[in-house]
Design a protein around this motif. Structure first.
Motif, short mmCIF file in Angstrom:
data_model
loop_
_atom_site.label_atom_id
_atom_site.label_comp_id
_atom_site.label_asym_id
_atom_site.label_seq_id
_atom_site.Cartn_x
_atom_site.Cartn_y
_atom_site.Cartn_z
N ASP A 1 0.82 -1.21 0.00
CA ASP A 1 0.00 0.00 0.00
C ASP A 1 0.85 1.26 0.00
OD1 ASP A 1 -2.39 -1.41 -0.12
OD2 ASP A 1 -2.67 -1.41 2.06
N ASP A 2 1.94 1.24 0.76
CA ASP A 2 2.84 2.40 0.77
C ASP A 2 3.51 2.58 -0.59
OD1 ASP A 2 2.17 3.04 3.37
OD2 ASP A 2 3.98 2.15 4.25
N ALA A 3 3.93 1.49 -1.21
CA ALA A 3 4.56 1.58 -2.54
C ALA A 3 3.56 2.11 -3.57
CB ALA A 3 5.08 0.20 -2.97
N LEU A 4 2.32 1.68 -3.49
CA LEU A 4 1.28 2.15 -4.40
C LEU A 4 1.06 3.65 -4.21
CD1 LEU A 4 -0.86 1.33 -6.53
CD2 LEU A 4 -2.42 0.91 -4.61
N ALA A 5 0.94 4.09 -2.97
CA ALA A 5 0.74 5.52 -2.69
C ALA A 5 1.95 6.34 -3.13
CB ALA A 5 0.49 5.73 -1.20
N LYS A 6 3.14 5.85 -2.86
CA LYS A 6 4.37 6.55 -3.25
C LYS A 6 4.45 6.67 -4.78
CE LYS A 6 9.30 6.45 -2.20
NZ LYS A 6 10.41 5.73 -1.56
N THR A 7 4.07 5.60 -5.48
CA THR A 7 4.10 5.61 -6.95
C THR A 7 3.10 6.62 -7.50
OG1 THR A 7 4.80 3.30 -7.00
CG2 THR A 7 3.80 4.19 -9.02
N ILE B 1 2.94 -0.81 -13.45
CA ILE B 1 2.52 -1.91 -12.56
C ILE B 1 3.15 -1.72 -11.18
CG2 ILE B 1 2.14 -3.58 -14.42
CD1 ILE B 1 4.82 -4.93 -13.46
N VAL B 2 2.41 -2.15 -10.19
CA VAL B 2 2.91 -2.22 -8.82
C VAL B 2 2.55 -3.62 -8.36
CG1 VAL B 2 2.83 -1.22 -6.50
CG2 VAL B 2 2.46 0.27 -8.51
N GLN C 1 8.74 -6.36 -0.26
CA GLN C 1 9.46 -6.20 -1.52
C GLN C 1 8.44 -6.01 -2.64
OE1 GLN C 1 12.10 -9.40 -2.60
NE2 GLN C 1 13.08 -8.22 -4.20
N VAL C 2 8.49 -4.82 -3.26
CA VAL C 2 7.51 -4.45 -4.28
C VAL C 2 8.23 -3.96 -5.53
CG1 VAL C 2 5.55 -2.94 -4.81
CG2 VAL C 2 5.87 -3.78 -2.47
N VAL C 3 7.81 -4.50 -6.68
CA VAL C 3 8.35 -4.06 -7.97
C VAL C 3 7.38 -3.04 -8.57
CG1 VAL C 3 8.83 -4.78 -10.35
CG2 VAL C 3 9.58 -6.21 -8.44
N VAL C 4 7.95 -1.94 -9.05
CA VAL C 4 7.18 -0.94 -9.79
C VAL C 4 7.77 -0.91 -11.20
CG1 VAL C 4 6.43 1.47 -9.92
CG2 VAL C 4 6.82 0.40 -7.67
N GLY C 5 6.92 -1.17 -12.18
CA GLY C 5 7.38 -1.23 -13.57
C GLY C 5 6.66 -0.22 -14.44
#
Length: 135
Positions: free
Chosen positions: A14-20, A82-83, A90-94
């Motif tokens: 969720d944090d990676a999604l918000a940051k992205t 993509i997230v 560990q989250v990949v953002v592409g």
């Protein structure tokens, strides 16, 4: 290769999604669509999978320029991001490389837009930190 990625460690999905989403906004992109692949696979197939979202990112001025150059380029828009969670923490953002449009469509008008979009998306990728992978 058709895109570039960064892997974030020590962060929740969720944090990676918000940051992205915030990083995209900082570069002039809004999110037109947000596809929850995890929920769709569970709903349609009964299958469990890690969190996975596809964001349809759009920078309106760049999209307008592209549509003026080649009206049917809407088939290739918006820019997909993509997230996806590899494992907890560990989250990949592409990011889809906008140069793919140039390879498929060609033309100076599209090249100019793709160059600008690529620069902006690479800045988004870099701003997220993590371990970037690029072609």
């Amino acid at each position: 290769m058709y895109g570039f990625t960064t892997t974030l460690s020590g962060v929740s999905f969720d944090d990676a999604l918000a940051k992205t989403t915030q990083a995209l906004k900082a570069e002039g992109f809004g999110v037109l669509s947000d596809i929850d692949v995890q929920a769709a696979m569970k709903d349609k197939l009964g299958e469990d999978m890690p969190p996975y979202r596809i964001l349809g990112a759009c920078n309106p001025p760049l999209a307008f320029q592209a549509l003026q150059a080649v009206p049917d380029i809407g088939l290739l828009l918006p820019c997909n991001v993509i997230v996806r969670e590899v494992e907890p923490g560990q989250v990949v953002v592409g990011f889809l490389d906008p140069q793919v449009m140039v390879k498929l469509v060609g033309g100076a008008g599209v090249k100019t837009v793709a160059d600008e979009a690529e620069q902006r998306l690479r800045r988004v990728c870099a701003s997220l930190g993590g371990n970037a992978v690029s072609p």
